[in-house]
Write an enzyme that holds these catalytic residues in place. Structure first.
Site, PDB file in Angstrom:
ATOM      1  N   CYS A 101       2.011 -10.898   0.415  1.00 50.74           N
ATOM      2  CA  CYS A 101       0.585 -10.994   0.453  1.00 50.74           C
ATOM      3  C   CYS A 101      -0.240 -10.946  -1.191  1.00 50.74           C
ATOM      4  CB  CYS A 101       0.051  -9.616   0.831  1.00 50.74           C
ATOM      5  SG  CYS A 101       0.402  -8.151   0.080  1.00 50.74           S
ATOM      6  N   ASP A 159      -0.293  -8.724  -3.457  1.00 52.25           N
ATOM      7  CA  ASP A 159      -0.793  -7.218  -3.826  1.00 52.25           C
ATOM      8  C   ASP A 159       0.057  -6.980  -4.969  1.00 52.25           C
ATOM      9  OD1 ASP A 159      -2.822  -7.640  -1.953  1.00 52.25           O
ATOM     10  OD2 ASP A 159      -2.042  -5.936  -0.951  1.00 52.25           O
ATOM     11  N   CYS A 173      -4.512  -4.228  -0.914  1.00 53.66           N
ATOM     12  CA  CYS A 173      -5.356  -3.818   0.511  1.00 53.66           C
ATOM     13  C   CYS A 173      -5.364  -2.339   0.543  1.00 53.66           C
ATOM     14  CB  CYS A 173      -4.401  -4.424   1.601  1.00 53.66           C
ATOM     15  SG  CYS A 173      -2.768  -3.441   1.615  1.00 53.66           S
ATOM     16  N   CYS A 200       3.669  -2.589   2.840  1.00 57.44           N
ATOM     17  CA  CYS A 200       2.754  -2.010   1.696  1.00 57.44           C
ATOM     18  C   CYS A 200       3.620  -0.883   0.838  1.00 57.44           C
ATOM     19  CB  CYS A 200       1.404  -1.465   2.143  1.00 57.44           C
ATOM     20  SG  CYS A 200       0.629  -2.695   3.019  1.00 57.44           S
TER      21      CYS A 200
HETATM   22 FE1  FES Z   1      -0.025  -6.414   0.880  1.00 56.34          FE
HETATM   23 FE2  FES Z   1      -0.779  -4.385   1.600  1.00 56.34          FE
HETATM   24  S1  FES Z   1      -1.116  -6.239   2.491  1.00 56.34           S
HETATM   25  S2  FES Z   1       0.533  -4.301  -0.183  1.00 56.34           S
END
Ligand code: FES
Length: 129
Positions: free
Chosen positions: A34, A36, A59, A103
């Site tokens: 993602c 992040d 997120c 995550c």
């Molecule tokens: Fe990627 Fe939460 S959606 S760390």
């Protein structure tokens, strides 16, 4: 998405967020899935984590997992912190939705990265003495 009350509470009111001045160690981790990113800062005194802070671009679950991870780290020895797992983090948040199960890996890897940073600095210092 069904988040637990704990996840929502940590998202709305994150603990220990922000940059740390003069940390003893810093670790960074990101998710390829993602994009992040989480940075974990540690202060370590006598082998014990006295303070942990985080900065996360991500997120709701990434922020909540980072926040609860800093709480889980406080007071732990380096060895205990090394043992921290994704499932410890998920458990501390009373669970995560299935598509958010990657995550906590970001937080766990940021912790491992910070502990490696500390050990590398420590080893260097030891050589200089
Ligand atoms: Fe990627 Fe939460 S959606 S760390």
């Amino acid at each position: 998405m069904n988040y637990s009350q704990k996840v929502l509470e940590h998202f709305v009111n994150p603990r220990n967020s922000g940059e740390m001045e003069n940390p003893d160690a810093v670790g960074v981790s990101g998710s390829e899935k993602c994009g992040d990113i989480t940075r974990i800062y540690l202060n370590i005194k006598n082998n014990i984590i006295s303070e942990a802070k985080f900065q996360t671009f991500g997120c709701c679950a990434a922020i909540a997992t980072s926040s609860v991870t800093t709480e889980l780290l406080q007071g732990k020895t380096i060895e205990q912190a090394m043992q921290l797992t994704e499932s410890d983090i998920v458990q501390a948040l009373d669970g995560l939705p299935p598509d958010k199960m990657h995550c906590p890996a970001v937080a766990e890897q940021a912790v491992k990265s910070a502990l490696s940073d500390y050990q590398a600095k420590h080893a260097k210092k030891g050589k200089l003495l």
